[in-house]
Design an enzyme around this catalytic site. Sequence first.
Site, PDB file in Angstrom:
ATOM      1  CG  ASP B 306     -14.246 -11.466  39.654  1.00  0.00           C
ATOM      2  OD1 ASP B 306     -15.086 -10.892  40.372  1.00  0.00           O
ATOM      3  OD2 ASP B 306     -14.530 -12.348  38.834  1.00  0.00           O
ATOM      4  CD  GLU B 347      -4.792 -18.813  50.582  1.00  0.00           C
ATOM      5  OE1 GLU B 347      -4.745 -20.030  50.324  1.00  0.00           O
ATOM      6  OE2 GLU B 347      -5.475 -18.004  49.930  1.00  0.00           O
TER       7      GLU B 347
END
Lengths: 567, 690
Positions: B306, B347
């Site tokens: 991943d 973020e």
Amino acid sequence: MTVNGWLQILLFCGIILALVKPLGGYMTRVFNGERTILSFVFGPLERGLYRLAGTSDREEQHWTTYTGAFLLFNLAGLLLLYAMQRLQGGLPYNPAGMGAVPPELAFNAAASFVTNTNWQNYGGESTMSYFVQMAGLNVQNFVSAASGIAIAVALIRAFSRKSAKTLGNFWADLFRATLYILLPICVVGTLVLVWQGVPQNLNPYTVATTLEGAQQTIAQGPVASQMMIKHLGTNGGGFFNANAAHPFENPTALVNLIHMVMIFAIGAALTDVFGRMVGSERQGWAILAAMGVLFLAGVVVCYGAEASGNPLVHALGIEGGNMEGKETRFGIVLSALFAVVTTAASCGAVNAMHDSFMALGGMIPMINMMLGEIIVGGVGAGFYGILLFIVIAIFVAGLMVGRTPEYLGKKIEAKEVKMAMLAVLCLPLTMLGFTAIAIVLPTGLGSIANPGPHGFSEVLYAYTSAAANNGSAFGGLSGNTPWYNLTLGMAMLMGRFLVIIPAMAIAGSLVTKKVSPASAGTFPTHGPLFVGLLVGVILIVGGLTFFPALALGPIVEHLAMIRAPGL
Amino acid sequence: MSQSKSASIMDARILVPAIGGAFRKLDPRSLARNPVMFVVAVVSALTTVLFLRDLATGGANLGFSLQIVIWLWFTVLFANFAEAVAEGRGKAQAESLRRTRTETQAKLLSGNDPANFKLVPGTSLRVGDVVLVEAGDIIPSDGEVIEGVASVNEAAITGESAPVIRESGGDRSAVTGGTQVLSDWIRVRITAAAGSTFIDRMIALVEGAERQKTPNEIALNILLAGMTLIFVLAVVTIPSFANYAGGYIPVVVLVALFVTLIPTTIGALLSAIGIAGMDRLVRFNVLAMSGRAVEAAGDVDTLLLDKTGTITLGNRQATELRPVRGVTEPELADAAQLASLADETPEGRSIVVLAKEKYGIRARDMQSLHATFVPFTAQTRMSGVDFDGSSIRKGAVDAVLKHVEQAGVAAGGSRAITGTIRELQTIADEIAKTGGTPLAVVKDGRLLGVVHLKDIVKGGIRERFAELRRMGIRTVMITGDNPMTAAAIAAEAGVDDFLAQATPEMKLALIREEQAKGKLVAMCGDGTNDAPALAQSDVGVAMNTGTVAAREAGNMVDLDSDPTKLIEIVEIGKQLLMTRGALTTFSIANDVAKYFAIIPAMFLAFYPQLGALNVMGLATPQSAILSAIIFNALIIVALIPLSLRGVKYRAVGAGALLSRNLLIYGVGGLIVPFAGIKAIDMAITALGLV
């Protein structure tokens, strides 16, 4: 050893290497069922045989069916050959008026020819009629060789096919090996031999008066036709008792070279067939290289021992190598080379008496056979033999790269290891087992000509030769007794079928497997590293078992000689 | 369970009980599991009987026979000892696990009312029961959270003391029996009955109680049994050969030859190697559900990794602000910072940090601005703030553009806006091409610009992938990103291939496709939607934080939930196979020297010429035989540390690895016994033992 001698050895090796690719390419086409140059001649015949046998080359067989067909065919051959010998007196082409062959001897000879061994407890010219020689023995010379090739090809298919169930059709492989490979080469070769002076007739034996005035019976017959297949099919059963030492079987140096080349031709080319079928000729060359290393090592020791001669004889002021039991027209180098070639392959034809070799010189043929005749080997037999060792070598060393061992992308797992060990186990069982029994029984000891270690070597050599399906004799041992006829016959059957059945089981298991693609993490099997590994495993796993026996035979004989009181 | 414990391979706490274990393992039922050592035990018993008979009847050479008998038994005991040491290390770990499995009381719920429970013993719970676990309670058995959120201390199984969050729904719903709830409460549906919980399985695994032979181990055992049979033939035929030569060989000498020839070294250490391999994984905080899985790890051809968390740091960070024409950078920074103030995602936080560091915009108080935070939703795919009648939004470019278009249509639209949209899209494409994620910012329907969020590739990961490539392993990055972004990150990280916009179905299809090509695939995953792919892959590593479904589907569980470990797991698998191969090669190569020690000694009485084969110059026939059998026994002990530690794996190609190992264990195996036997011969001759 002389430069001239080595040049002859290198010439022989060069011819074999040059033959590998063209013959391998041709054989690959034949067994893939592709059209070849001879298809227009043999194609209709091949199709006729399929109709006769009620099969077709498109009828693919599972490994059990394939092996079953092989076993049935060989059983039928065994019974037929036995019956022919027993009924010989009533059959045609018997100018010498030979009577029925005794039962044990007939069994021994039948087992011998069906298993591609051609051990001869009989003298050809004094026991077998022309009919039995041609229609019985010589037919088996072809089909036993073709059977061996078929088994090897089936095993090759196990590697080249992916996730398949079947290994081809035994009958198709048998017919094709006979028609397209063995027959054409033999037809051409026989003509060459006849040109070189090998007899090919059905005449009664000639009675001649010698210069001294004595009467001499000169045996002859259809010799040339038997000679070609005897070597090409690594059979080795001579027309005459003296085998390839007899001037009618092996009259000239050229014929001798042809014989040796024929012995190695198909076995060496099969490595290339393997390479081509699995899609990488380098894989085939690697196997041939391992065979070549062992072969040259054998030649060095054998030729060296014979060339240096006997120190006890030197002590008497007679210089030179050992010429006892050798034909002067071949000399030391060609006798030693022939001995190594014939035992490396499972041929068994001899052009000199191995019994008269130096102790170490005679040990090399024995070791070649003890390893299972995997140095080029018998047609087909040598190839499936070395594949068994490859399975073991790959398994042991393959783990060392940190992956489940795999050969050509096929994983080597419990079943393959089990079958390979069973097959490898068969050789010490028959060779050492029968020898151990024979040398404690009075009936076994009674046939030994020389006392001491040399007599031991005679018995050991006989069972080794029989179990390895070689057929060459050390000499000295009187084999034509009920005990040896029966036990040697059994050793031959065990040495052939108890190796082939596990080998085919491996083929059956491998053919169903997926192929994992090669990566930087896979064990490379086409380089010098693999060749070295394979040679090491063959010597340690295959050879060390026989070390005690060899120590008590040729090794102690050699040591006794060089430390003899007279020196 | 921490890795620091691994340093002590030879710990007295393990060695001392192992001595007792070595004797207990003389039980024939236990010996029978190992064909080679069983055979050694049988012939040892035989020679013991013969020795006792000679002792009673007053035979010759009793001292010599006794020493052989003793060393034969030592051979067996050393093998047992090796296994006991390997097991002992697992037992120590099992002990600490077992302490967590104390009797617990469970609050069994009969209805939906959390207050209505009755106390029952934890062991009486059945699969499907629902229990309430409150702060301070031990979770009675494995289960799945069906309601509530709680912080749980899983130190018992992971050794990690920081609590983890377990909540219903989502991918963090699995709880393990024996762990403790620290705060809040959860309702748990029991998924494992007493005796088959995760901890129970862990205990069984580390103790080696459930250890079943792996496929390669079985094959190797067959090989060793076959070689033993070959040497039976080689040895039983000798008396007949000797008899022909007019000699006699004592049975004890034959037995000595036989035992030294059969592959006792690898036979003795085989099970220790297997146990130690599992143990190495456990100490790495990875639980393999079977030895087969560990072996398969060594065979892996393709690693599916991943992107997030394995290849890149989990969080994308704002690295750059790109305003459209007519907007200044500080203006864009100001809006982006306002929109992110209340955004707790990594973020969002990184935007605030960037605004402060690069543009000196300090954090403001939301309340004094009378601002309301508009959280991210799956429908709008934007978040932002509303304050003083204006609104700022940030989000995926297409979502923001849709928002602007709607607003634009309402406002009547203009060519200026279309020009800005085109400009914004150009900037967004540029960012995407470099592997970044563009985040558009809009204030009151006016596009301001784009925030460049960058995936940060982990340090050193590129080198790891290069290493894997040398090992012949292909790496495939799995990501939900669009192909353009994925390609850029794949190039930066140096993976061989990538699967972009991956769905669970695509993952499964990729695995099947690789397997169809004959490759073995390893992957790790945690979510329930990973379960099919985990089950399909050859090595499926489930994260301990994952769902019950994922844990059940995988054949390994990583207690630390660190997907990078897949690489180490592969190395441990390879190491296990290599150690077996190396010791087998060593064991077989040893035979050459042993032959040269024993054969001349054995036949010397009737063929003195064979003394020439005594290349080691061993003192007497008896010292030669004794030295060989002593060497054979001692080499087992000498190799125990190696078999427990494993042969070192190097990430070089198979060819280089093989030549190195062949040199060390093959050629070394030929040479070492010559030196060893000679040294022992000198020692026992000096000591006057023969």
